[in-house]
Design a protein around this motif. Structure first.
Motif, PDB file in Angstrom:
ATOM      1  N   SER A 170      30.987  42.385  41.753  1.00  0.00           N
ATOM      2  CA  SER A 170      29.874  42.420  42.705  1.00  0.00           C
ATOM      3  C   SER A 170      30.113  41.457  43.858  1.00  0.00           C
ATOM      4  CB  SER A 170      28.555  42.054  42.012  1.00  0.00           C
ATOM      5  OG  SER A 170      28.173  43.044  41.093  1.00  0.00           O
ATOM      6  N   VAL A 171      29.543  41.813  44.996  1.00  0.00           N
ATOM      7  CA  VAL A 171      29.644  40.975  46.191  1.00  0.00           C
ATOM      8  C   VAL A 171      28.245  40.522  46.588  1.00  0.00           C
ATOM      9  CG1 VAL A 171      30.313  40.876  48.621  1.00  0.00           C
ATOM     10  CG2 VAL A 171      31.702  42.189  47.002  1.00  0.00           C
ATOM     11  N   ASP A 172      28.082  39.230  46.725  1.00  0.00           N
ATOM     12  CA  ASP A 172      26.820  38.663  47.195  1.00  0.00           C
ATOM     13  C   ASP A 172      26.958  38.374  48.688  1.00  0.00           C
ATOM     14  OD1 ASP A 172      24.517  37.299  47.740  1.00  0.00           O
ATOM     15  OD2 ASP A 172      24.822  35.698  46.265  1.00  0.00           O
ATOM     16  N   GLU A 173      26.344  39.236  49.497  1.00  0.00           N
ATOM     17  CA  GLU A 173      26.463  39.081  50.950  1.00  0.00           C
ATOM     18  C   GLU A 173      25.598  37.955  51.495  1.00  0.00           C
ATOM     19  OE1 GLU A 173      26.661  43.581  50.026  1.00  0.00           O
ATOM     20  OE2 GLU A 173      25.453  41.839  49.431  1.00  0.00           O
ATOM     21  N   GLY A 174      24.667  37.482  50.683  1.00  0.00           N
ATOM     22  CA  GLY A 174      23.777  36.429  51.157  1.00  0.00           C
ATOM     23  C   GLY A 174      22.649  36.984  52.001  1.00  0.00           C
ATOM     24  N   GLN A 221      28.492  45.672  28.149  1.00  0.00           N
ATOM     25  CA  GLN A 221      29.327  44.638  27.524  1.00  0.00           C
ATOM     26  C   GLN A 221      30.737  44.614  28.118  1.00  0.00           C
ATOM     27  OE1 GLN A 221      28.351  42.203  24.944  1.00  0.00           O
ATOM     28  NE2 GLN A 221      26.505  42.860  26.023  1.00  0.00           N
ATOM     29  N   ILE A 222      30.789  44.621  29.449  1.00  0.00           N
ATOM     30  CA  ILE A 222      32.071  44.481  30.136  1.00  0.00           C
ATOM     31  C   ILE A 222      31.979  43.293  31.087  1.00  0.00           C
ATOM     32  CG2 ILE A 222      32.828  46.880  29.925  1.00  0.00           C
ATOM     33  CD1 ILE A 222      31.737  47.493  32.626  1.00  0.00           C
ATOM     34  N   PRO A 223      33.094  42.628  31.368  1.00  0.00           N
ATOM     35  CA  PRO A 223      33.073  41.413  32.192  1.00  0.00           C
ATOM     36  C   PRO A 223      32.520  41.664  33.596  1.00  0.00           C
ATOM     37  CG  PRO A 223      35.197  41.685  31.104  1.00  0.00           C
ATOM     38  CD  PRO A 223      34.451  42.960  30.902  1.00  0.00           C
ATOM     39  N   LEU A 224      31.920  40.635  34.174  1.00  0.00           N
ATOM     40  CA  LEU A 224      31.358  40.703  35.527  1.00  0.00           C
ATOM     41  C   LEU A 224      31.829  39.505  36.338  1.00  0.00           C
ATOM     42  CD1 LEU A 224      29.319  41.540  37.797  1.00  0.00           C
ATOM     43  CD2 LEU A 224      27.572  40.254  36.517  1.00  0.00           C
ATOM     44  N   LEU A 225      32.296  39.781  37.552  1.00  0.00           N
ATOM     45  CA  LEU A 225      32.632  38.721  38.499  1.00  0.00           C
ATOM     46  C   LEU A 225      31.815  38.937  39.766  1.00  0.00           C
ATOM     47  CD1 LEU A 225      34.409  36.322  39.528  1.00  0.00           C
ATOM     48  CD2 LEU A 225      36.001  38.051  40.411  1.00  0.00           C
ATOM     49  N   VAL A 226      31.178  37.871  40.246  1.00  0.00           N
ATOM     50  CA  VAL A 226      30.428  37.928  41.504  1.00  0.00           C
ATOM     51  C   VAL A 226      31.117  37.016  42.511  1.00  0.00           C
ATOM     52  CG1 VAL A 226      28.214  37.543  42.651  1.00  0.00           C
ATOM     53  CG2 VAL A 226      28.252  38.336  40.273  1.00  0.00           C
ATOM     54  N   VAL A 227      31.494  37.588  43.656  1.00  0.00           N
ATOM     55  CA  VAL A 227      32.056  36.788  44.749  1.00  0.00           C
ATOM     56  C   VAL A 227      31.067  36.835  45.907  1.00  0.00           C
ATOM     57  CG1 VAL A 227      34.472  37.131  44.111  1.00  0.00           C
ATOM     58  CG2 VAL A 227      33.365  38.787  45.607  1.00  0.00           C
ATOM     59  N   SER A 228      31.022  35.782  46.697  1.00  0.00           N
ATOM     60  CA  SER A 228      30.033  35.722  47.777  1.00  0.00           C
ATOM     61  C   SER A 228      30.689  35.478  49.129  1.00  0.00           C
ATOM     62  CB  SER A 228      29.017  34.610  47.501  1.00  0.00           C
ATOM     63  OG  SER A 228      29.614  33.335  47.648  1.00  0.00           O
ATOM     64  N   TYR A 229      30.020  35.945  50.179  1.00  0.00           N
ATOM     65  CA  TYR A 229      30.484  35.680  51.538  1.00  0.00           C
ATOM     66  C   TYR A 229      30.530  34.174  51.794  1.00  0.00           C
ATOM     67  CZ  TYR A 229      29.740  40.597  52.946  1.00  0.00           C
ATOM     68  OH  TYR A 229      29.798  41.956  53.079  1.00  0.00           O
ATOM     69  N   GLU A 230      29.515  33.491  51.312  1.00  0.00           N
ATOM     70  CA  GLU A 230      29.435  32.039  51.521  1.00  0.00           C
ATOM     71  C   GLU A 230      30.657  31.353  50.915  1.00  0.00           C
ATOM     72  OE1 GLU A 230      27.738  29.070  53.358  1.00  0.00           O
ATOM     73  OE2 GLU A 230      26.231  30.601  52.907  1.00  0.00           O
ATOM     74  N   CYS A 261      29.471  43.249  58.177  1.00  0.00           N
ATOM     75  CA  CYS A 261      29.279  43.267  56.729  1.00  0.00           C
ATOM     76  C   CYS A 261      30.302  44.175  56.053  1.00  0.00           C
ATOM     77  CB  CYS A 261      27.858  43.727  56.397  1.00  0.00           C
ATOM     78  SG  CYS A 261      27.398  43.455  54.671  1.00  0.00           S
ATOM     79  N   GLY A 262      30.590  45.312  56.682  1.00  0.00           N
ATOM     80  CA  GLY A 262      31.556  46.247  56.110  1.00  0.00           C
ATOM     81  C   GLY A 262      32.941  45.637  55.984  1.00  0.00           C
ATOM     82  N   VAL A 263      33.360  44.926  57.034  1.00  0.00           N
ATOM     83  CA  VAL A 263      34.673  44.272  57.009  1.00  0.00           C
ATOM     84  C   VAL A 263      34.704  43.193  55.937  1.00  0.00           C
ATOM     85  CG1 VAL A 263      36.291  42.841  58.321  1.00  0.00           C
ATOM     86  CG2 VAL A 263      35.148  44.762  59.433  1.00  0.00           C
ATOM     87  N   PHE A 264      33.678  42.356  55.928  1.00  0.00           N
ATOM     88  CA  PHE A 264      33.622  41.277  54.934  1.00  0.00           C
ATOM     89  C   PHE A 264      33.586  41.833  53.516  1.00  0.00           C
ATOM     90  CE2 PHE A 264      31.324  38.291  58.106  1.00  0.00           C
ATOM     91  CZ  PHE A 264      32.542  37.939  58.657  1.00  0.00           C
ATOM     92  N   ARG A 265      32.810  42.888  53.337  1.00  0.00           N
ATOM     93  CA  ARG A 265      32.643  43.442  51.996  1.00  0.00           C
ATOM     94  C   ARG A 265      33.953  44.029  51.467  1.00  0.00           C
ATOM     95  NH1 ARG A 265      28.813  44.639  48.509  1.00  0.00           N
ATOM     96  NH2 ARG A 265      29.067  46.444  47.156  1.00  0.00           N
ATOM     97  N   GLU A 289      38.403  43.270  47.698  1.00  0.00           N
ATOM     98  CA  GLU A 289      39.851  43.138  47.498  1.00  0.00           C
ATOM     99  C   GLU A 289      40.185  41.794  46.850  1.00  0.00           C
ATOM    100  OE1 GLU A 289      44.023  44.344  48.367  1.00  0.00           O
ATOM    101  OE2 GLU A 289      42.160  45.464  48.571  1.00  0.00           O
ATOM    102  N   ARG A 290      39.574  40.747  47.365  1.00  0.00           N
ATOM    103  CA  ARG A 290      39.850  39.405  46.832  1.00  0.00           C
ATOM    104  C   ARG A 290      39.343  39.272  45.397  1.00  0.00           C
ATOM    105  NH1 ARG A 290      39.959  35.296  51.717  1.00  0.00           N
ATOM    106  NH2 ARG A 290      40.381  36.755  53.401  1.00  0.00           N
ATOM    107  N   GLY A 291      38.164  39.841  45.149  1.00  0.00           N
ATOM    108  CA  GLY A 291      37.625  39.794  43.796  1.00  0.00           C
ATOM    109  C   GLY A 291      38.498  40.547  42.810  1.00  0.00           C
ATOM    110  N   ALA A 292      38.973  41.726  43.231  1.00  0.00           N
ATOM    111  CA  ALA A 292      39.849  42.522  42.363  1.00  0.00           C
ATOM    112  C   ALA A 292      41.160  41.789  42.100  1.00  0.00           C
ATOM    113  CB  ALA A 292      40.113  43.885  42.998  1.00  0.00           C
ATOM    114  N   ASN A 293      41.635  41.059  43.100  1.00  0.00           N
ATOM    115  CA  ASN A 293      42.846  40.252  42.907  1.00  0.00           C
ATOM    116  C   ASN A 293      42.601  39.127  41.905  1.00  0.00           C
ATOM    117  OD1 ASN A 293      45.071  41.271  44.446  1.00  0.00           O
ATOM    118  ND2 ASN A 293      43.986  40.729  46.319  1.00  0.00           N
TER     119      ASN A 293
END
Length: 320
Positions: free
Chosen positions: A98-102, A122-131, A154-158, A163-167
């Protein structure tokens, strides 16, 4: 007057299911066929499975991140991939990203829905944020540049954040819930803009963000938004349905309204637009922008600095 979906459900109760002959629960938006709930589940799940098989979207043993926003598309996507992974032995290692755009009052609430889904599956979750990634939230960006081009930033950042989260998760694939309506809207938008480069890319079911990028796949490319909503409704899935506070007035909104008007006249128009987009041929001398890596953050861009790094008035924040 009753909402369209409720009228269709009530009308279908007087008609036999096209699949099993039992009492229909709904008229399929995609085909107009009356269908009961069990048959509807089966048909939709089978169609998504066939899309995955036909386009060879996954390989056994791959780790796959599901882009999870808490909305209907990503919630149904998580449900279906969990079901199909077990039913057809895909052998995938699934996780939620998930992406937290703020965006106050919007993303913070929808992330709670994602957390509920994480507990259910019951699967792992990672949240990355713009901040965290850029030092800017969307609220800060809007406060700086005003209500203009917000969806572009927002589209570019998202895209970069996913991509960064998947990495970070060391995933082989990133799967998103873009449905047939989304694809058709994007085709219309790019036609109206005269954007040949984006038009040629937006119809692809699998895309890659340059050399070394993580492939993104869209199993819902041919799945109608209305059918995703019905699936979520019948299955009583938890999803967040509030529109982003910065979305009203966006260019996509006009394309969506236009497409919905056409769909009322011809329900197959969504797939027709997609097939048209797939078959459009460009002249050999059509000038396409050369894609390169952003000189600052390394992500794919048609310019020296991507919009995440070279955004106007400092709105881009830190892309690297």
């Amino acid at each position: 007057m009753l909402p369209l979906q409720e009228r269709e459900i009530r009308m279908s109760k007087r008609i036999a299911c096209v699949g099993c002959g039992g009492k229909a629960a709904v008229k399929r938006p995609k085909s107009g066929d009356p269908i009961c709930r069990p048959c509807f589940y089966q048909v939709l799940e089978d169609e998504v499975h066939e899309t995955i098989k036909k386009h060879k979207l996954f390989k056994k043993g791959e780790k796959v991140a599901i882009g999870a926003s808490g909305g209907k598309d990503s919630t149904v996507l998580a449900e279906l991939l969990t079901v199909l992974n077990k039913r057809h032995d895909y052998g995938l290692d699934l996780c939620l990203l998930s992406v937290d755009e703020g965006i106050s009052g919007y993303r913070d609430d929808s992330l709670e829905t994602v957390k509920l889904n994480q507990q259910s599956y019951q699967i792992p979750l990672l949240v990355v944020s713009y901040e965290q990634l850029y030092g800017w939230s969307m609220d800060k960006i809007v406060a700086t540049i005003g209500r203009k081009s917000n969806c572009t930033f927002c589209g570019v950042f998202r895209r970069q954040a996913l991509e960064r989260g998947a990495n970070l998760l060391q995933c082989d694939k990133l799967v998103t819930g873009h449905n047939a309506d989304d694809v058709a809207e994007t085709i219309i938008m790019n036609l109206l803009r005269g954007d040949s480069a984006r038009l040629s890319r937006c119809v692809e079911i699998e895309t890659k963000t340059g050399q070394g990028g993580i492939p993104r796949v869209r199993p819902f490319k041919f799945t109608y938004e209305k059918e995703i909503v019905l699936y979520a409704h019948f299955k009583r899935l938890d999803y967040f349905s509030t529109e982003c506070s910065y979305a009203p007035g966006s260019f996509r909104g006009y394309a969506r309204t236009y497409l919905k008007e056409l769909e009322r006249v011809k329900p197959t128009i969504i797939l027709d637009v997609i097939h048209s987009g797939e078959t459009i041929a460009f002249q050999k001398n059509t000038k396409m922008p050369k894609m390169r890596q952003c000189s600052r953050c390394g992500f794919l861009s048609s310019m020296e600095l991507c919009k995440g790094d070279g955004g106007s008035n400092g709105g881009g924040g830190r892309g690297g």
